[in-house]
Design a protein around this motif. Structure first.
Motif, PDB file in Angstrom:
ATOM      1  N   ALA A 142       0.835  -1.206   0.000  1.00 19.25           N
ATOM      2  CA  ALA A 142       0.000   0.000   0.000  1.00 19.25           C
ATOM      3  C   ALA A 142       0.866   1.251   0.000  1.00 19.25           C
ATOM      4  O   ALA A 142       0.656   2.165  -0.798  1.00 19.25           O
ATOM      5  CB  ALA A 142      -0.928  -0.008   1.207  1.00 19.25           C
ATOM      6  N   LEU A 143       1.878   1.277   0.884  1.00 18.52           N
ATOM      7  CA  LEU A 143       2.668   2.495   1.049  1.00 18.52           C
ATOM      8  C   LEU A 143       3.513   2.786  -0.193  1.00 18.52           C
ATOM      9  O   LEU A 143       3.468   3.882  -0.750  1.00 18.52           O
ATOM     10  CB  LEU A 143       3.558   2.359   2.283  1.00 18.52           C
ATOM     11  N   LEU A 144       4.273   1.759  -0.644  1.00 22.51           N
ATOM     12  CA  LEU A 144       5.149   1.996  -1.798  1.00 22.51           C
ATOM     13  C   LEU A 144       4.323   2.150  -3.077  1.00 22.51           C
ATOM     14  O   LEU A 144       4.672   2.935  -3.959  1.00 22.51           O
ATOM     15  CB  LEU A 144       6.152   0.843  -1.941  1.00 22.51           C
ATOM     16  N   GLY A 145       3.217   1.380  -3.161  1.00 22.22           N
ATOM     17  CA  GLY A 145       2.351   1.493  -4.337  1.00 22.22           C
ATOM     18  C   GLY A 145       1.766   2.887  -4.440  1.00 22.22           C
ATOM     19  O   GLY A 145       1.773   3.509  -5.514  1.00 22.22           O
ATOM     20  N   LEU A 146       1.297   3.398  -3.296  1.00 24.42           N
ATOM     21  CA  LEU A 146       0.714   4.739  -3.267  1.00 24.42           C
ATOM     22  C   LEU A 146       1.762   5.776  -3.643  1.00 24.42           C
ATOM     23  O   LEU A 146       1.500   6.706  -4.408  1.00 24.42           O
ATOM     24  CB  LEU A 146       0.197   5.000  -1.852  1.00 24.42           C
ATOM     25  N   GLU A 147       2.980   5.582  -3.085  1.00 20.61           N
ATOM     26  CA  GLU A 147       4.072   6.512  -3.367  1.00 20.61           C
ATOM     27  C   GLU A 147       4.344   6.570  -4.868  1.00 20.61           C
ATOM     28  O   GLU A 147       4.454   7.647  -5.459  1.00 20.61           O
ATOM     29  CB  GLU A 147       5.321   6.038  -2.617  1.00 20.61           C
ATOM     30  N   GLU A 148       4.417   5.383  -5.499  1.00 19.01           N
ATOM     31  CA  GLU A 148       4.729   5.306  -6.923  1.00 19.01           C
ATOM     32  C   GLU A 148       3.596   5.917  -7.756  1.00 19.01           C
ATOM     33  O   GLU A 148       3.828   6.711  -8.666  1.00 19.01           O
ATOM     34  CB  GLU A 148       4.949   3.832  -7.307  1.00 19.01           C
ATOM     35  N   ALA A 149       2.350   5.533  -7.412  1.00 20.53           N
ATOM     36  CA  ALA A 149       1.205   6.003  -8.203  1.00 20.53           C
ATOM     37  C   ALA A 149       1.047   7.511  -8.074  1.00 20.53           C
ATOM     38  O   ALA A 149       0.850   8.214  -9.074  1.00 20.53           O
ATOM     39  CB  ALA A 149      -0.066   5.296  -7.742  1.00 20.53           C
ATOM     40  N   LEU A 150       1.159   8.019  -6.842  1.00 20.52           N
ATOM     41  CA  LEU A 150       1.015   9.463  -6.649  1.00 20.52           C
ATOM     42  C   LEU A 150       2.179  10.208  -7.284  1.00 20.52           C
ATOM     43  O   LEU A 150       2.013  11.307  -7.798  1.00 20.52           O
ATOM     44  CB  LEU A 150       0.949   9.788  -5.156  1.00 20.52           C
ATOM     45  N   GLY A 151       3.374   9.563  -7.248  1.00 20.80           N
ATOM     46  CA  GLY A 151       4.555  10.200  -7.810  1.00 20.80           C
ATOM     47  C   GLY A 151       4.408  10.516  -9.294  1.00 20.80           C
ATOM     48  O   GLY A 151       5.071  11.402  -9.825  1.00 20.80           O
TER      49      GLY A 151
ATOM     50  N   THR B  93       1.743  11.741 -10.648  1.00 15.62           N
ATOM     51  CA  THR B  93       0.892  12.904 -10.893  1.00 15.62           C
ATOM     52  C   THR B  93       1.278  14.114 -10.053  1.00 15.62           C
ATOM     53  O   THR B  93       0.958  15.231 -10.433  1.00 15.62           O
ATOM     54  CB  THR B  93      -0.586  12.558 -10.577  1.00 15.62           C
ATOM     55  N   THR B  94       1.934  13.898  -8.923  1.00 17.93           N
ATOM     56  CA  THR B  94       2.245  15.047  -8.084  1.00 17.93           C
ATOM     57  C   THR B  94       3.643  14.937  -7.515  1.00 17.93           C
ATOM     58  O   THR B  94       4.174  13.853  -7.323  1.00 17.93           O
ATOM     59  CB  THR B  94       1.245  15.182  -6.914  1.00 17.93           C
ATOM     60  N   GLU B  95       4.232  16.120  -7.251  1.00 21.15           N
ATOM     61  CA  GLU B  95       5.537  16.170  -6.612  1.00 21.15           C
ATOM     62  C   GLU B  95       5.410  15.867  -5.126  1.00 21.15           C
ATOM     63  O   GLU B  95       6.372  15.562  -4.465  1.00 21.15           O
ATOM     64  CB  GLU B  95       6.052  17.605  -6.748  1.00 21.15           C
ATOM     65  N   TYR B  96       4.193  16.029  -4.611  1.00 21.46           N
ATOM     66  CA  TYR B  96       4.009  16.002  -3.161  1.00 21.46           C
ATOM     67  C   TYR B  96       3.273  14.747  -2.710  1.00 21.46           C
ATOM     68  O   TYR B  96       2.284  14.810  -1.985  1.00 21.46           O
ATOM     69  CB  TYR B  96       3.266  17.259  -2.715  1.00 21.46           C
ATOM     70  N   ALA B  97       3.779  13.593  -3.148  1.00 22.81           N
ATOM     71  CA  ALA B  97       3.115  12.329  -2.834  1.00 22.81           C
ATOM     72  C   ALA B  97       2.976  12.118  -1.329  1.00 22.81           C
ATOM     73  O   ALA B  97       1.944  11.649  -0.852  1.00 22.81           O
ATOM     74  CB  ALA B  97       3.888  11.176  -3.459  1.00 22.81           C
ATOM     75  N   HIS B  98       4.025  12.502  -0.573  1.00 26.76           N
ATOM     76  CA  HIS B  98       4.006  12.219   0.863  1.00 26.76           C
ATOM     77  C   HIS B  98       2.908  12.980   1.601  1.00 26.76           C
ATOM     78  O   HIS B  98       2.421  12.539   2.624  1.00 26.76           O
ATOM     79  CB  HIS B  98       5.369  12.531   1.486  1.00 26.76           C
ATOM     80  N   PHE B  99       2.522  14.127   1.060  1.00 29.93           N
ATOM     81  CA  PHE B  99       1.426  14.886   1.668  1.00 29.93           C
ATOM     82  C   PHE B  99       0.153  14.041   1.672  1.00 29.93           C
ATOM     83  O   PHE B  99      -0.514  13.889   2.702  1.00 29.93           O
ATOM     84  CB  PHE B  99       1.222  16.179   0.871  1.00 29.93           C
TER      85      PHE B  99
END
Lengths: 312, 304
Positions: free
Chosen positions: A269-278, A280-286
């Protein structure tokens, strides 16, 4: 069909899909994602090993990065010394992590609760600063690997092979975890989580049982670190820093503490979300942070609890 | 050599006092509510950014400092009411997850607003130069930080030891349930304490801004040092936080400055340059581990 049998079928299906994944990605021309999938598996392994300590052993350890990153450094050091064989280097990574955990655990287990959290953190930070201070370890820049380990008769230089090796390791560890949880030892750990004093009164060597759990978890983390060094092509100090311990702990809590697939789900979940959000946005961690807050407030048992996976 | 030692001692005192500003809020939160707050470092970072931005906009360092403290106090109150309040009764794991999430959010929020480049924060012009002190020159700005740190420590001591509110705080730290039974509104008290802790962390961030870089991730390094400080001092104890902070500040600063010189006598210079600072850091964690091992309640236990 009984729930247990249905669970087995699902597990077999997921495993088959995971085995086929690199072939599918190659066919689609998305080879890049094989490396990412390998990373997922390696972090799933590391998070599972921490989940064993936290969820099964009931010890909130905040220094897992020491064993995870330490395993990576063992492989890099040995390669510097001319030892390329994974058959030698990886078991040594496990051994080094295990021996370190034996010493750290023996000292740390004298404390409880928040003090255990803090003392494990302290030891991990000591290891971080020790390795960063070594010039032969590359200091802040980390230690690059000349090449991947050799794992005759397999060719680890191929990304797909490394993926399969990581997958096989993770699957073996998950099976071992399941068997361990249902063994006499696993039952004793379960008893410890419920009531330590009662177990002590029943004659169980409480501290030794917990120490064994701590050492096993650390050894598996060392193996995950050895794999990570091969995947990244280097051992890096950020893998030893406390934020890495925090990240692994977040994966475990997110996935589900003490749930057999908690570590896997959390890492995915965490790494997948990081990759997917990365993408579209620079601010995935937000956004990841917001999602984690939502999990804390609304899904206290983690993702495994949400999905109704109760298996230990 | 004595001059170097003296100068580094002053630097250590200055760093220790700033650590105390950060650790004092953290130790009360930790001690009274038994809450692990990893996001305390983010309050420090947020304060530094707010201070730097306000100082740039207004041209006055003092206005920047006030804006940072006020702004972070407000943010602290909002955070406490909306989120942290729900976490006090949860286990440590939930607290770790939630406050780690806050770190991720804060770091990206700061990057969104101010960009990835570090901000510049200049000390007040009047204090930019050095002053003569015991026969050597020392930056006036660092002296000011020491003065402010000592003043805050004194104020906190008076607040905690000689006021009714302080009595409630001590009662809450010693035995929270009992304090509640005796009519102390711990919930309200804690919102106030959290705001105070946030303001103190923000002050430390702004004051250290001109000396260290104001950048994303600055909170993570200092947070762990603050945890070391409060574990050494005793969780929940302000006096312990002061002693722990000074100990850590002096050991770290002196170690970094002097160990490379000492090591150069026995090893190659480039090895000594790397090994010295790391040894200083290791010594601090060794100290913490030793305290946890032999005296887990810390040097000045707050709990009865």
């Amino acid at each position: 069909m009984t729930p247990a049998r249905r669970g087995n079928l699902v597990e077999a299906g997921v495993l088959l899909a995971a085995i086929a994944l690199p072939l599918i990605l190659e066919a689609l021309g998305e080879d890049f994602y094989i490396g990412f999938a390998t990373r997922l598996l390696i972090f799933a392994l590391a998070a599972t090993s921490l989940n064993f300590i936290v969820g099964y052993g009931g010890m909130v350890a905040f220094g897992h990065a020491a064993f995870f990153g330490g395993g990576a450094y063992v492989v890099a050091f040995l390669m510097q010394a001319g030892i390329f064989s994974a058959w030698i280097a990886w078991p040594l990574a496990v051994l080094a992590a295990g021996v370190a955990a034996l010493a750290i655990g023996a000292l740390s287990l004298r404390t409880r609760g928040v003090y255990f959290i803090m003392i494990t953190l302290a030891f991990a930070q000591m290891i971080y600063y020790s390795i960063v201070s070594l010039q032969s370890a590359g200091g802040d820049d980390g230690l690059p690997l000349e090449q991947r380990s050799t794992l005759a008769p397999f060719d680890l230089a191929s990304d797909t092979t490394l993926y399969w090796v990581a997958l096989a390791t993770l699957a073996a560890c998950l099976i071992a975890l399941k068997r361990l949880a249902h063994s006499r030892y696993g039952r004793a750990l379960a008893g410890l989580r419920q009531n330590e004093q009662r177990m002590e009164a029943l004659g169980y060597p409480v501290d030794r049982l917990k120490l064994v759990c701590f050492v096993i978890g650390a050894g598996v983390a060392g193996l995950a670190g050895a794999l990570l060094a091969n995947q990244n092509g280097m051992a890096s100090p950020t893998q030893l820093y406390w934020t890495q311990s925090g990240m692994l702990l977040v994966m475990v809590i997110l996935g589900g503490v003490g749930q057999r697939y908690g570590g896997v789900l959390g890492a995915l979940a965490l790494l997948g979300l990081e990759e997917a959000l990365g993408l579209t946005t620079e601010y995935a961690h937000f956004y990841i942070g917001l999602a984690l807050l939502a999990v804390v407030l609304f899904a206290p048992r983690g993702l495994a609890g949400l999905a109704g996976l109760r298996a230990r | 050599m004595t001059q170097l030692v003296l100068e580094q001692l002053l630097n250590g005192l200055q760093f220790g006092l700033m650590l105390f500003l950060i650790a004092s809020g953290l130790t009360l939160v930790f001690g009274i509510m038994d809450m692990i707050n990893l996001s305390h470092g983010s309050l420090y970072m947020g304060g530094a950014y707010l201070g730097a931005a306000a100082a740039q906009a207004s041209g006055s360092f003092v206005i920047g400092l006030c804006a940072a403290m006020l702004g972070m106090a407000v943010i602290g109150i909002v955070l406490e009411l909306l989120l942290l309040r729900r976490l006090y009764l949860r286990d440590h794991l939930a607290q770790v997850l939630a406050t780690f999430a806050l770190i991720l959010i804060a770091n990206d929020l700061v990057r969104m607003i101010w960009g990835p480049q570090p901000l510049m924060l200049n000390p007040p012009a009047a204090l930019a130069g050095p002053v003569e002190l015991f026969g050597f020159s020392y930056p006036a700005y660092r002296l000011l930080i020491i003065a402010i740190g000592l003043a805050v420590a004194l104020l906190l001591y008076l607040l905690v030891s000689h006021t009714r509110v302080g009595m409630w705080v001590r009662a809450g730290a010693a035995n929270r349930t009992m304090a509640e039974c005796m009519g102390v509104d711990v919930r309200w008290l804690f919102t106030g304490l959290f705001a105070l802790g946030a303001a103190l962390a923000a002050a430390a961030g702004t004051l250290l801004g001109p000396l260290l870089a104001v950048q994303v991730g600055m909170g993570e390094n200092i947070l762990i040092l603050a945890f070391v400080v409060i574990v050494i001092g005793g969780i929940g104890s302000i006096r312990g936080a002061l002693v722990g902070a000074l100990l850590v500040g002096v050991v770290d600063t002196l170690g970094r400055a002097l160990l490379p010189t000492l090591l150069r006598a026995v090893s190659a210079p480039e090895v000594a340059g790397h090994l010295g600072p790391a040894l200083a850091s290791i010594m601090i964690y060794l100290l913490m581990a030793a305290i946890l091992f032999w005296r887990p309640q810390g040097l000045f236990p707050a709990r009865a």
